[in-house]
Design an enzyme around this catalytic site. Structure first.
Site, short mmCIF file in Angstrom:
data_model
loop_
_atom_site.label_atom_id
_atom_site.label_comp_id
_atom_site.label_asym_id
_atom_site.label_seq_id
_atom_site.Cartn_x
_atom_site.Cartn_y
_atom_site.Cartn_z
N GLU A 28 -44.79 2.82 32.42
CA GLU A 28 -45.18 1.83 33.43
C GLU A 28 -45.50 2.54 34.74
O GLU A 28 -44.66 3.29 35.26
CB GLU A 28 -44.04 0.82 33.62
N LEU A 57 -45.97 -3.76 30.49
CA LEU A 57 -44.59 -3.67 30.96
C LEU A 57 -43.65 -4.10 29.84
O LEU A 57 -43.23 -5.26 29.78
CB LEU A 57 -44.43 -4.56 32.20
N ALA A 58 -43.37 -3.18 28.93
CA ALA A 58 -42.58 -3.52 27.75
C ALA A 58 -41.95 -2.25 27.20
O ALA A 58 -42.63 -1.42 26.59
CB ALA A 58 -43.48 -4.18 26.69
N GLU A 59 -40.66 -2.07 27.45
CA GLU A 59 -40.02 -0.79 27.13
C GLU A 59 -39.91 -0.55 25.63
O GLU A 59 -40.09 0.58 25.16
CB GLU A 59 -38.63 -0.72 27.78
N GLN A 81 -38.91 3.43 33.32
CA GLN A 81 -39.00 3.51 34.78
C GLN A 81 -37.64 3.69 35.45
O GLN A 81 -37.52 4.44 36.42
CB GLN A 81 -39.71 2.28 35.32
N PHE A 82 -36.63 3.02 34.93
CA PHE A 82 -35.28 3.16 35.46
C PHE A 82 -34.27 3.06 34.31
O PHE A 82 -34.52 2.36 33.31
CB PHE A 82 -34.96 2.06 36.49
N ASP A 83 -33.12 3.71 34.52
CA ASP A 83 -32.01 3.68 33.57
C ASP A 83 -31.67 2.29 33.07
O ASP A 83 -31.49 2.04 31.89
CB ASP A 83 -30.77 4.29 34.24
N PHE A 85 -33.40 -0.22 32.70
CA PHE A 85 -34.46 -0.90 31.95
C PHE A 85 -34.71 -0.22 30.60
O PHE A 85 -35.73 -0.46 29.96
CB PHE A 85 -35.75 -0.95 32.76
N TYR A 87 -32.64 -0.66 28.14
CA TYR A 87 -31.98 -1.45 27.09
C TYR A 87 -32.93 -2.24 26.20
O TYR A 87 -32.65 -2.41 25.01
CB TYR A 87 -30.89 -2.33 27.71
N HIS A 128 -30.74 -0.36 38.86
CA HIS A 128 -31.54 0.82 39.16
C HIS A 128 -30.68 2.07 39.37
O HIS A 128 -31.17 3.06 39.90
CB HIS A 128 -32.39 0.60 40.42
#
Lengths: 323, 386
Positions: A28, A57-59, A81-83, A85, A87, A128
């Site tokens: 992202e 935007l889809a991990e 993008q961040f820890d 996110f 999951y 974050h």
């Protein structure tokens, strides 16, 4: 000229993509924007939109498509993008990325690097600042690396991309701006080897990622008290360099594990177990831990009370020495 | 047919480079594409012309018969304690065989765990596939030899692998198409939706082939979605949603073939909903008498895909006693081969548990390797003493 951790990782990505056109970078905001921390800055310009691209935007989608791309023959680098996110991608990482090589008896190789900015200390909003490393280290099939210096940011990233095994690469976000005068490229020790950042005789302090600098600061402060700390940067959390951990404890007789992650079932628990298995008769004191608390990560204005710092480490040192 | 003769893909001046198409053409037609009635009567459809030789028509039927025979043998093996569990594809042979048959040999299949029919089209060793269900290992075929990925048990997750693979083919400039199978239940999971989002944006040459077999274990379609049809979901991702009679092997073939051509021409993904029926239990561990009636099963039996194709071939004078005997013989031979490969099949060396976890396992579990080795030697010693 000084280089920051973020710049060192950026340079590693550039050099790896120049060296091998199968290397792709996606996630992202990694393309035009260059990543929210600018770690992918300039990559799309240099390598085009098919080698460095923004995804929806889809991990789970990012990791799942990385698996498909790796099956095709690419060497994907996927950014979360961040820890907090990561999951949504948990199932793809744990059920497929980690397992597929084993399920296929090694026929399918997944040389995927998952980049995750992790940890706290930057005053960020909820979700974050998390330290999810124990989830990944607990999962067979993954390697988990985290650099504590810009040099390692470069060298360990190159090693991750070249690895045929999937690597979770945890970037200590509060250290993105940490500087070094090292010229790049640089090759440091293989990631699986822990490194003694500072030799000492009284207490071994095991740390990684963002806590390496904190532990070194604690060693400076401890010296004023007349205590000699040995600072061991683990670098790889899976596998753990058990031999180096045990060797250090055999030298000092005392051990403290430091991490931001909550204490309960954190890396410190595993390291303590390995120390008591490997250096039981050398221990002068129980293995202690200086960690975050067993609560959710706190709001930004309270994080200074939650995160382990020099004082929490020194308190553990004092308790260890008092045994 | 209300669908256009060629799938829309007009160039555009849109600033994001996306194609300008009338989104309504992405909606499924009112009725699923249907070419052959239960009695074998064929209906011509100019949008879905048949390009199959007589020999290929017979082959489609043969593949379905072999699939059903091996499927039944797998159920028998489970009943005899030779498999831990098995997920039957009975009733879905036309959906699987027809769709897989529409792919080229370089194209890839990303299956769930119920795709025996698609596997047999790809000549995957059926006995090898069943090792997953016996528990001797987790897979036993080389995906790169058959362009057939490992069976995925977590529902719908493989849709993303297919999409990523198709992205790679497009980046690489190769005319390779990836097709993934999932079910009506799978359309409620997140991953297929993320996959369709990615595939739409990236114009990946991927086909989402949904076998709507009416049940996710015990939960019927009506409790799975409020959408008019599953194919209606596709338009939300910018994909054409198509429907076909999944018990009509010629319809599943023709609809998939069109999607393959669209993908290969660079126009991107297609979502296909094949209307079919799971005639067996979800798995051998399931008891469908708790949630569906005998009347429903009797009605479903009337739509049997094998009988329909046999009736069609008979009407075309392509089926006779000689062919029937030859196909039956082959089906029996394959089932016998599967039985021989699975019955009492031993597991491998327990030490293999460590062999494939990492390509470079240094530091991960050397002491555990030694521990298991010692335990095995200890067990061997004990046996020797006994």
């Amino acid at each position: 000229m000084a280089v920051t951790m973020a710049q060192a990782i950026n340079q590693a990505l550039k050099d790896a993509m120049s060296a091998d056109d199968r290397v792709l970078m996606f996630g992202e905001d990694v393309g035009r924007l260059g990543g929210v921390f600018r770690v992918t800055d300039g990559l799309q310009e240099m390598f085009g939109e098919e080698r460095c691209f923004d995804t929806p935007l889809a991990e789970s989608g990012i990791i799942g498509t990385a698996i498909g791309l790796a099956m095709y023959g690419y060497r994907p680098i996927a950014e979360m993008q961040f820890d907090g996110f990561t999951y949504p991608a948990f199932e793809q990482i744990v059920s497929h990325l980690a397992k597929m090589p084993n399920r296929s008896r090694g026929t399918v190789k997944l040389p995927v690097t998952v980049r995750i900015p992790f940890g706290g200390g930057i005053g960020a909003v909820e979700h974050h600042s998390e330290s999810p490393e124990a989830y990944w280290a607990h999962t067979a099939g993954l390697k988990v690396f985290t650099p504590g210096t810009p040099e390692d940011g470069y060298s360990m990233m190159r090693e991750s991309i070249e690895s045929d095994d999937p690597v979770i690469f945890l970037e200590p976000k509060r250290r993105y701006w940490m500087k070094s005068d090292q010229q790049l490229p640089v090759t440091t020790q293989p990631a699986r080897e822990a490194v003694v950042r500072r030799e000492g005789t009284d207490v071994s302090v095991f740390c990684y990622g963002p806590m390496v600098r904190t532990a070194l600061e604690a060693a400076d402060a401890a010296a004023d008290e007349g205590w000699s700390l040995e600072i061991v940067d683990l670098r790889s959390l899976a596998p753990l360099d058990t031999a180096s951990i045990v060797a250090s404890v055999k030298r000092t007789g005392r051990a403290i594990v430091v991490h931001e992650a909550a204490r309960n079932l954190g890396l410190g628990a595993e390291i303590a177990a390995r120390i008591q298995e490997g250096a039981f008769y050398h221990l002068e004191a129980p293995v202690l831990r200086a960690t975050g608390f067993d609560t959710p990560y706190p709001p930004a204005k309270l994080e200074e009370y939650w995160l382990p710092d020099v004082d929490r480490i020194l308190d553990a040192v004092e308790r260890s020495l008092a045994y | 047919m209300s669908e256009p003769a060629t799938e829309p893909s007009a160039p555009t001046d849109r600033p994001d480079g996306a194609e300008e198409v009338d989104p309504l053409t992405f909606l499924p037609a009112d009725e699923p594409v249907h070419l052959v009635d239960a009695d074998g009567t064929y209906h011509e459809d100019p949008d879905h012309p048949l390009d199959l030789t007589d020999e290929q028509l017979r082959e489609l039927y043969r593949l379905m018969v072999v699939t059903r025979k091996v499927d039944r043998e797998a159920i028998n093996l489970q009943r005899q304690g030779q498999l831990g569990v098995y997920a039957s594809c009975m009733g879905q042979e036309a959906a699987q065989v027809g769709s897989a048959y529409a792919l080229g040999t370089d194209d890839w299949i990303f299956p769930s765990y119920r795709e025996l029919g698609a596997a047999l089209v790809r000549d995957v060793d059926a006995a090898g596939l069943l090792h997953l269900y016996r528990g001797t290992w987790l897979s036993d075929h080389d995906p790169y030899k058959h362009n057939f990925a490992l069976m995925a048990i977590p529902i719908g997750t493989q849709a993303l692998h297919a999409t990523g693979f198709a992205m790679g083919a497009r980046f690489d400039g190769k005319p390779i198409v990836a097709m993934t199978y999932f079910g009506d239940g799978g359309t409620s999971e997140g991953d297929p939706h993320e996959a369709m989002t990615f595939a739409g944006v990236m114009k990946s040459p991927v086909i989402f082939f949904v076998q709507n077999n009416q049940y996710a274990i015990s939960v019927p379609l009506a409790k799975q979605t409020a959408a008019p049809t599953l194919a209606h979901k596709a338009i939300g991702y910018g994909l054409p949603g198509r429907r076909c009679d999944g018990n009509d092997v010629l319809a599943t073939y023709a609809v998939t073939k069109r999607a393959v051509e669209r993908a290969r021409a660079g126009h991107g993904p297609t979502f296909i909903e094949a209307m079919t029926y799971r005639m067996e239990a979800h798995t051998t561990s399931d008891d469908p008498s708790r949630y569906r009636t005998k009347e429903e099963l009797d009605a479903a039996a009337l739509t049997d895909p094998l009988a329909r194709m046999r009736n069609y071939l008979t009407k075309r004078d392509l089926y006779d006693a000689e062919l029937e005997a030859a196909i039956d013989e082959q089906a029996k031979a394959t089932a016998t081969y599967v039985r021989a490969g699975i019955y009492d099949a031993p597991h491998g060396d327990p030490m293999e548990l460590f062999d494939h976890v990492y390509t470079d396992p240094r530091g991960h579990f050397e002491d555990q390797v030694e521990q298991l080795r010692a335990e095995l030697e200890g067990a061997g010693d004990a046996e020797g003493q006994g």
